[in-house]
Design an enzyme around this catalytic site. Sequence first.
Site, PDB file in Angstrom:
ATOM      1  CD  GLU A  84      -4.901  -7.649   1.713  1.00 57.69           C
ATOM      2  OE1 GLU A  84      -5.772  -6.873   2.164  1.00 57.69           O
ATOM      3  OE2 GLU A  84      -3.687  -7.436   1.841  1.00 57.69           O
TER       4      GLU A  84
ATOM      5  CG  HIS B 152     -10.168  -5.461   0.509  1.00 58.57           C
ATOM      6  ND1 HIS B 152     -10.400  -6.584   1.273  1.00 58.57           N
ATOM      7  CD2 HIS B 152      -8.858  -5.156   0.680  1.00 58.57           C
ATOM      8  CE1 HIS B 152      -9.278  -6.937   1.889  1.00 58.57           C
ATOM      9  NE2 HIS B 152      -8.324  -6.096   1.548  1.00 58.57           N
TER      10      HIS B 152
ATOM     11  CG  ASN C 120      -0.810  -6.924  -1.376  1.00 59.97           C
ATOM     12  OD1 ASN C 120      -1.449  -7.502  -2.261  1.00 59.97           O
ATOM     13  ND2 ASN C 120      -1.276  -6.776  -0.141  1.00 59.97           N
TER      14      ASN C 120
ATOM     15  CD  GLU D  23      -2.817  -1.311   2.389  1.00 61.52           C
ATOM     16  OE1 GLU D  23      -2.776  -0.436   3.260  1.00 61.52           O
ATOM     17  OE2 GLU D  23      -3.575  -2.293   2.451  1.00 61.52           O
TER      18      GLU D  23
ATOM     19  CG  ASP E  19     -12.963  -8.569   1.677  1.00 65.51           C
ATOM     20  OD1 ASP E  19     -12.842  -7.693   0.806  1.00 65.51           O
ATOM     21  OD2 ASP E  19     -12.575  -8.412   2.851  1.00 65.51           O
TER      22      ASP E  19
HETATM   23  O1  G2I Z   1      -7.863  -3.640   6.257  1.00 60.82           O
HETATM   24  C1  G2I Z   1      -7.973  -4.808   5.508  1.00 60.82           C
HETATM   25  C2  G2I Z   1      -6.620  -5.233   4.939  1.00 60.82           C
HETATM   26  C3  G2I Z   1      -6.159  -4.207   3.911  1.00 60.82           C
HETATM   27  N1  G2I Z   1      -4.902  -4.631   3.300  1.00 60.82           N
HETATM   28  C4  G2I Z   1      -3.840  -4.954   4.217  1.00 60.82           C
HETATM   29  C5  G2I Z   1      -4.288  -5.936   5.282  1.00 60.82           C
HETATM   30  O2  G2I Z   1      -3.255  -6.164   6.207  1.00 60.82           O
HETATM   31  C6  G2I Z   1      -5.519  -5.439   5.986  1.00 60.82           C
HETATM   32  O3  G2I Z   1      -5.872  -6.407   6.970  1.00 60.82           O
HETATM   33  C7  G2I Z   1      -6.426  -5.907   8.158  1.00 60.82           C
HETATM   34  C8  G2I Z   1      -6.760  -7.071   9.074  1.00 60.82           C
HETATM   35  O4  G2I Z   1      -7.709  -7.886   8.444  1.00 60.82           O
HETATM   36  C9  G2I Z   1      -7.319  -6.547  10.376  1.00 60.82           C
HETATM   37  O5  G2I Z   1      -7.447  -7.626  11.330  1.00 60.82           O
HETATM   38  O6  G2I Z   1      -5.544  -5.027   8.773  1.00 60.82           O
HETATM   39  C10 G2I Z   1      -6.124  -4.414   9.920  1.00 60.82           C
HETATM   40  C11 G2I Z   1      -5.188  -3.366  10.460  1.00 60.82           C
HETATM   41  O7  G2I Z   1      -4.788  -2.475   9.482  1.00 60.82           O
HETATM   42  C12 G2I Z   1      -6.406  -5.487  10.971  1.00 60.82           C
HETATM   43  O8  G2I Z   1      -7.055  -4.919  12.077  1.00 60.82           O
HETATM   44  C13 G2I Z   1      -6.371  -4.979  13.277  1.00 60.82           C
HETATM   45  C14 G2I Z   1      -7.051  -4.039  14.255  1.00 60.82           C
HETATM   46  O9  G2I Z   1      -6.994  -2.720  13.707  1.00 60.82           O
HETATM   47  C15 G2I Z   1      -6.358  -4.065  15.557  1.00 60.82           C
HETATM   48  O10 G2I Z   1      -7.044  -3.257  16.472  1.00 60.82           O
HETATM   49  C16 G2I Z   1      -6.239  -5.500  16.076  1.00 60.82           C
HETATM   50  O11 G2I Z   1      -5.446  -5.535  17.228  1.00 60.82           O
HETATM   51  O12 G2I Z   1      -6.368  -6.279  13.806  1.00 60.82           O
HETATM   52  C17 G2I Z   1      -5.609  -6.374  14.984  1.00 60.82           C
HETATM   53  C18 G2I Z   1      -5.503  -7.842  15.411  1.00 60.82           C
HETATM   54  O13 G2I Z   1      -6.779  -8.403  15.580  1.00 60.82           O
END
Ligand code: G2I
Length: 452
Positions: free
Chosen positions: A268, A239, A203, A161, A270
Amino acid sequence: MDTTRSPRRRRVLAAAAALAAAAGAVTVASAAEAATTLGASAAEHGRYFGTAVAAYKLSDSTYSGILDREFNSVTPENEMKWDATEPTQGSFSYGSADQIVARAKANGAKVRGHALAWHSQQPGWAQNLSGTALRNAMVNHVTQVATHYKGQIDSWDVVNEAFADGGSGGRRDSNLQRTGNDWIEVAFRAARAADPAAKLCYNDYNTDGQNAKSNGVYAMVQDFKARGVPIDCVGFQSHFNANSPLPADYQANLQRFADLGVDVQITELDIEGSGTAQANSYASAVRACLAVTRCNGITVWGIRDSDSWRASGTPLLFDGSGNKKPAYTAALDALNGGSTPPSTPPPSTSTPPPPTGSGCTATIALNQWTGGFVATVKVTAGASRLAGWTAGLTLSSGSSVTNSWNAQSSGSSGAVSFSNVAYNGSVNAGASTEFGFQGTGTGPSSATCTAR
Ligand code: G2I
């Protein structure tokens, strides 16, 4: 995974693959031979079907049961990010990520590493660094983590990103970007040195169709290839929702990156929604990857809707109880070359004679169902060889093109045209080539053809 495959079945599949390759078409396995899981079916196409995994959910037997059964690639959803792997500078913590890698290994699944360098989810200490100190910390991080997993990662998201949204086509501002524009290539070089066997990917999101942002990434990849910066693949996060639907030129965009000499991966996926509309979009995404030879595989961003980062949009293939949704069936059927939705159009039975003059004709074989269609268009050259062609048609009001293959589309509703892509512009006198498109509403019955 394939140990039960009989020699006969192997021959059938090989013959089907050879026929499909000869026809330049997507490999189609007959329904009787269809694989019954996403991973097994993708493997029959030389691809993977993966999911994002959260280590803390592995003890949930519904979750891990689906994981082990369906997927042959995994991406740690958060466990390999900078804040997780280097919470204190110079002190690395791999416990949760190692757990995911070990399980993948035990199941013969690939691992996509995500993500070595990213402006987000940095540990606090890195957020507070800048300049040379941050640059050095980033290089050390990439080197240490890629070395820890050396030989175990199929593809690494080396940089995630880094491009800006909107129309600039330029880089996103971040602490990493402020260390100098070359931070991305420096990260790729460090990753290659640490793990030469892993494919190294860039990515991003909102790069799934051709737009200013994806053009910016495209130019970077072209430049990296020209200067020998080690990049092997580009990840398209994909997404999708009502505001950002699967673009009509999704496949064409994957293809143009592949044509730069890199692999492409859907990383990714969805798609918010439900029912048939969601199912159709999943099928389109799968078909787009299958139609691009260098598309290695598809990863969905979670298993059940309840596992999603945007659970309220119910964007995944399994419901909160772990039941298969229509989107699952559509994705599997698309992998199997099968028929729900939509069915592969039957070959047109009457081939019209080639036109007598120069120029070309276009005829449409339409597979129409309630609310949607797939059109297969045959372009036939007249008395002279075509050096290029454009087919034009008009869609009825309320109908639109959602996806096309083997052609570059222009417009998605009303007057729409499709032009050849690099490999099918040349058509000998009297010979034909085919392209196709999918849409919502009612499909067209006729098209014009213009030679170029
Ligand atoms: O936002 C969707 C994805 C976009 N592209 C990059 C990916 O890395 C990203 O994944 C998401 C995860 O699916 C989430 O699970 O990235 C988020 C953070 O940027 C993730 O969220 C985080 C929460 O913000 C935190 O509060 C939490 O501690 O997940 C963490 C673990 O559960």
